[in-house]
Scaffold this motif. Structure first.
Motif, PDB file in Angstrom:
ATOM      1  N   GLY A   1      23.363  -6.806 -25.418  1.00 47.31           N
ATOM      2  CA  GLY A   1      23.360  -8.149 -24.870  1.00 47.31           C
ATOM      3  C   GLY A   1      22.149  -8.333 -23.978  1.00 47.31           C
ATOM      4  N   LYS A   2      22.055  -9.510 -23.374  1.00 44.38           N
ATOM      5  CA  LYS A   2      20.922  -9.831 -22.516  1.00 44.38           C
ATOM      6  C   LYS A   2      21.326  -9.804 -21.049  1.00 44.38           C
ATOM      7  N   VAL A   3      20.326  -9.743 -20.184  1.00 45.81           N
ATOM      8  CA  VAL A   3      20.528  -9.878 -18.746  1.00 45.81           C
ATOM      9  C   VAL A   3      20.035 -11.262 -18.336  1.00 45.81           C
ATOM     10  N   LEU A   4      20.875 -11.981 -17.597  1.00 49.94           N
ATOM     11  CA  LEU A   4      20.549 -13.322 -17.127  1.00 49.94           C
ATOM     12  C   LEU A   4      20.079 -13.235 -15.678  1.00 49.94           C
ATOM     13  N   LEU A   5      18.851 -13.658 -15.432  1.00 48.18           N
ATOM     14  CA  LEU A   5      18.267 -13.582 -14.097  1.00 48.18           C
ATOM     15  C   LEU A   5      17.991 -14.980 -13.563  1.00 48.18           C
ATOM     16  N   PHE A   6      18.341 -15.200 -12.299  1.00 47.46           N
ATOM     17  CA  PHE A   6      18.108 -16.499 -11.663  1.00 47.46           C
ATOM     18  C   PHE A   6      16.993 -16.394 -10.629  1.00 47.46           C
ATOM     19  N   LYS A   7      16.177 -17.450 -10.574  1.00 43.33           N
ATOM     20  CA  LYS A   7      15.142 -17.570  -9.550  1.00 43.33           C
ATOM     21  C   LYS A   7      15.421 -18.818  -8.719  1.00 43.33           C
ATOM     22  N   GLY A   8      15.122 -18.738  -7.421  1.00 40.93           N
ATOM     23  CA  GLY A   8      15.293 -19.886  -6.535  1.00 40.93           C
ATOM     24  C   GLY A   8      14.183 -19.927  -5.508  1.00 40.93           C
ATOM     25  N   GLU A   9      14.457 -20.550  -4.368  1.00 37.40           N
ATOM     26  CA  GLU A   9      13.460 -20.643  -3.309  1.00 37.40           C
ATOM     27  C   GLU A   9      13.318 -19.293  -2.611  1.00 37.40           C
TER      28      GLU A   9
ATOM     29  N   THR B   1      16.028 -10.200 -21.716  1.00 36.51           N
ATOM     30  CA  THR B   1      16.392 -10.980 -20.534  1.00 36.51           C
ATOM     31  C   THR B   1      16.194 -12.461 -20.788  1.00 36.51           C
ATOM     32  N   VAL B   2      16.876 -13.239 -19.971  1.00 35.54           N
ATOM     33  CA  VAL B   2      16.649 -14.681 -19.885  1.00 35.54           C
ATOM     34  C   VAL B   2      16.502 -15.009 -18.402  1.00 35.54           C
ATOM     35  N   VAL B   3      15.423 -15.665 -18.035  1.00 41.34           N
ATOM     36  CA  VAL B   3      15.182 -16.044 -16.641  1.00 41.34           C
ATOM     37  C   VAL B   3      15.355 -17.548 -16.510  1.00 41.34           C
ATOM     38  N   ILE B   4      16.260 -17.962 -15.628  1.00 42.85           N
ATOM     39  CA  ILE B   4      16.491 -19.375 -15.346  1.00 42.85           C
ATOM     40  C   ILE B   4      15.959 -19.677 -13.950  1.00 42.85           C
ATOM     41  N   ASP B   5      14.968 -20.550 -13.888  1.00 42.05           N
ATOM     42  CA  ASP B   5      14.402 -20.968 -12.611  1.00 42.05           C
ATOM     43  C   ASP B   5      15.169 -22.198 -12.148  1.00 42.05           C
ATOM     44  N   LEU B   6      16.002 -22.033 -11.134  1.00 40.34           N
ATOM     45  CA  LEU B   6      16.847 -23.127 -10.669  1.00 40.34           C
ATOM     46  C   LEU B   6      16.061 -24.227  -9.963  1.00 40.34           C
ATOM     47  N   LEU B   7      14.771 -24.016  -9.743  1.00 37.99           N
ATOM     48  CA  LEU B   7      13.933 -25.075  -9.178  1.00 37.99           C
ATOM     49  C   LEU B   7      13.395 -26.014 -10.250  1.00 37.99           C
ATOM     50  N   GLU B   8      13.567 -25.631 -11.520  1.00 36.83           N
ATOM     51  CA  GLU B   8      13.105 -26.481 -12.615  1.00 36.83           C
ATOM     52  C   GLU B   8      14.146 -27.561 -12.920  1.00 36.83           C
ATOM     53  N   PRO B   9      13.709 -28.783 -13.250  1.00 40.67           N
ATOM     54  CA  PRO B   9      14.664 -29.886 -13.467  1.00 40.67           C
ATOM     55  C   PRO B   9      15.606 -29.671 -14.644  1.00 40.67           C
ATOM     56  N   ASP B  10      15.210 -28.898 -15.621  1.00 44.49           N
ATOM     57  CA  ASP B  10      16.060 -28.693 -16.793  1.00 44.49           C
ATOM     58  C   ASP B  10      16.815 -27.367 -16.742  1.00 44.49           C
TER      59      ASP B  10
ATOM     60  N   SER C   1      23.584 -16.978 -26.754  1.00 48.97           N
ATOM     61  CA  SER C   1      23.363 -15.546 -26.517  1.00 48.97           C
ATOM     62  C   SER C   1      24.586 -14.882 -25.905  1.00 48.97           C
ATOM     63  N   ARG C   2      24.642 -13.572 -26.059  1.00 48.72           N
ATOM     64  CA  ARG C   2      25.645 -12.751 -25.389  1.00 48.72           C
ATOM     65  C   ARG C   2      24.960 -12.076 -24.207  1.00 48.72           C
ATOM     66  N   PHE C   3      25.611 -12.099 -23.043  1.00 46.03           N
ATOM     67  CA  PHE C   3      25.013 -11.542 -21.834  1.00 46.03           C
ATOM     68  C   PHE C   3      25.827 -10.372 -21.306  1.00 46.03           C
ATOM     69  N   LEU C   4      25.120  -9.409 -20.746  1.00 42.77           N
ATOM     70  CA  LEU C   4      25.748  -8.258 -20.109  1.00 42.77           C
ATOM     71  C   LEU C   4      26.197  -8.597 -18.691  1.00 42.77           C
ATOM     72  N   PHE C   5      25.332  -9.283 -17.969  1.00 39.90           N
ATOM     73  CA  PHE C   5      25.635  -9.722 -16.605  1.00 39.90           C
ATOM     74  C   PHE C   5      24.545 -10.684 -16.163  1.00 39.90           C
ATOM     75  N   ALA C   6      24.800 -11.363 -15.045  1.00 42.75           N
ATOM     76  CA  ALA C   6      23.812 -12.243 -14.412  1.00 42.75           C
ATOM     77  C   ALA C   6      23.455 -11.652 -13.054  1.00 42.75           C
ATOM     78  N   LEU C   7      22.277 -12.012 -12.543  1.00 41.78           N
ATOM     79  CA  LEU C   7      21.849 -11.500 -11.242  1.00 41.78           C
ATOM     80  C   LEU C   7      21.004 -12.537 -10.527  1.00 41.78           C
ATOM     81  N   GLY C   8      21.236 -12.636  -9.226  1.00 42.93           N
ATOM     82  CA  GLY C   8      20.406 -13.483  -8.380  1.00 42.93           C
ATOM     83  C   GLY C   8      20.192 -12.813  -7.039  1.00 42.93           C
ATOM     84  N   PHE C   9      18.942 -12.744  -6.581  1.00 39.23           N
ATOM     85  CA  PHE C   9      18.672 -12.178  -5.268  1.00 39.23           C
ATOM     86  C   PHE C   9      19.277 -13.071  -4.185  1.00 39.23           C
ATOM     87  N   ASN C  10      19.902 -12.433  -3.206  1.00 40.64           N
ATOM     88  CA  ASN C  10      20.607 -13.128  -2.126  1.00 40.64           C
ATOM     89  C   ASN C  10      21.646 -14.113  -2.655  1.00 40.64           C
TER      90      ASN C  10
END
Length: 389
Positions: A5-13, A37-46, A58-67
């Motif tokens: 599966g994939k790893v879902l990563l989040f980005k923010g401020e 991996t899939v990286v989702i930038d939560l600062l992007e409008p879409d 997609s099938r994901f193994l887990f998601a991760l976000g710093f802080n």
């Protein structure tokens, strides 16, 4: 846990883009481990529409976000992660008191990590029921610097410190708190300043004892005071240490250094830079200084980033660093009572010794403290979490 599966990563401020940079580092690390991996930038409008599409396809193994960024996504009032049974890893790089509201957000498929064992213990005590693990900071370096580090004798920055500053007393005035609260903040910070083994929890308990109270009285109501006390402590430590080194060729990089008064000679002060720019600067530093005494059982990323950048790391000794590194061999470890200025002045006169420490530190960091090593630890934590469900 099978890696199908994939790893879902989040980005923010993030200040100086540091956490966004760490996310990119983990992105590369998981891919190096042959995990997509899939990286989702939560600062992007879409961002949310893209996330929805990725979750469908997609099938994901887990998601991760710093802080904890990204953890509060919900569908019809229910946690997204509980609904689809997807573990979410909240990788915290600060003390829990700085993220109280996020840590109070509870859902079942939640993994929480901290970069210091003391912080793990604090979280277990004040946020019970969570799956909490210790995963240290990872080191980063500019790719060109990491592949071809400049020899120490060719580097132009003798001592570098990168971080913001605020005059401690001006900081206290800026919080606009009642006089009683200001006294509490300063009292707790002064207890922390009294010894190398006093963290914010121990200092607060000691302060409560002076009032005839005990550890059971350390409740979340005190967290705002503790948060401000720790920030005051940080600024006071930076002030004292940089002033003690101000007769040496020190370069500081970050916001607020114009507030520093009492230097023996003017500091070479650079404006704040992005995290990537700071890493390039580290590649031209002989000694990269870390001032992070708030980590008593952990270590700051600056320690490992200095090593990967081919510089000599100079850092506060901690229980964790004492277990994994040898002062004088892998890095320059110091305590608050050590004459650090004399030590750095002497070693700057010995470029061969500096190069020896830099080389040994780089080997140690490459072997144990990259974000690829942390990616492996994260995978292990998720596997353990799923086993316990």
């Amino acid at each position: 846990m099978e890696h199908n599966g994939k790893v879902l990563l989040f980005k923010g401020e993030s200040q100086y883009d540091a956490l966004r940079f760490f996310t990119d580092e983990l992105d590369r690390a998981f891919r190096a481990l042959r995990i997509p991996t899939v990286v989702i930038d939560l600062l992007e409008p879409d961002a949310l529409s893209r996330l929805q599409r990725e979750l469908q396809e997609s099938r994901f193994l887990f998601a991760l976000g710093f802080n904890g960024v990204g953890q509060e996504l919900r569908i019809q009032g229910e946690s997204l992660y509980d609904m689809i049974r997807l573990p979410f890893v909240a990788f915290y790089v600060d003390h829990p008191i700085h993220h109280d509201s996020r840590l109070r957000y509870a859902f079942r498929y939640q993994v929480v990590s901290f970069v210091d064992q003391d912080l793990v213990d604090f979280a277990n005590a004040h946020y019970p029921g969570k799956f909490v693990v210790f995963i240290p900071h990872g080191g980063s370096a500019d790719p060109d610097v990491r592949d071809n580090p400049v020899p120490i004798h060719k580097r132009s920055v003798p001592i570098l410190f990168a971080g913001s500053f605020q005059d401690p007393d001006a900081f206290l005035q800026s919080v606009n708190a009642p006089e009683g609260a200001l006294r509490q903040i300063k009292s707790i910070a002064e207890i922390m300043l009294s010894g190398d083994h006093v963290n914010i929890r121990k200092a607060t308990v000691t302060f409560l004892q002076t009032l005839g109270m005990g550890e059971e009285d350390l409740t979340p109501d005190l967290f705002p005071i503790m948060r401000l006390a720790e920030l005051y402590f940080r600024f006071e430590c930076r002030k004292r240490l940089i002033l003690s080194l101000s007769n040496l060729p020190v370069t500081v990089c970050g916001n607020g250094w114009g507030q520093l008064k009492g230097a023996k000679k003017p500091l070479n002060s650079l404006p704040a830079k992005s995290f990537a720019e700071t890493l390039r600067l580290a590649g031209d530093a002989k000694i990269f200084l870390s001032i992070a005494p708030f980590f008593r059982q952990g270590g700051h990323e600056r320690v490992f980033s200095a090593m990967l950048s081919g510089a000599v790391a100079a850092a506060d000794r901690s229980g964790y660093l004492d277990r994994i590194l040898s002062p004088g061999i892998h890095y320059i470890g110091y305590r608050s009572t050590d004459p650090l200025g004399d030590l750095l002045a002497a070693v700057l006169e010995d470029p061969d010794k500096l190069q020896e420490i830099a080389s040994e530190g780089r080997k140690q960091a490459e072997a144990n403290h990259t974000w690829t090593h942390r990616a492996v630890a994260i995978l292990g934590a998720v596997k353990e979490f799923l086993h316990r469900l």
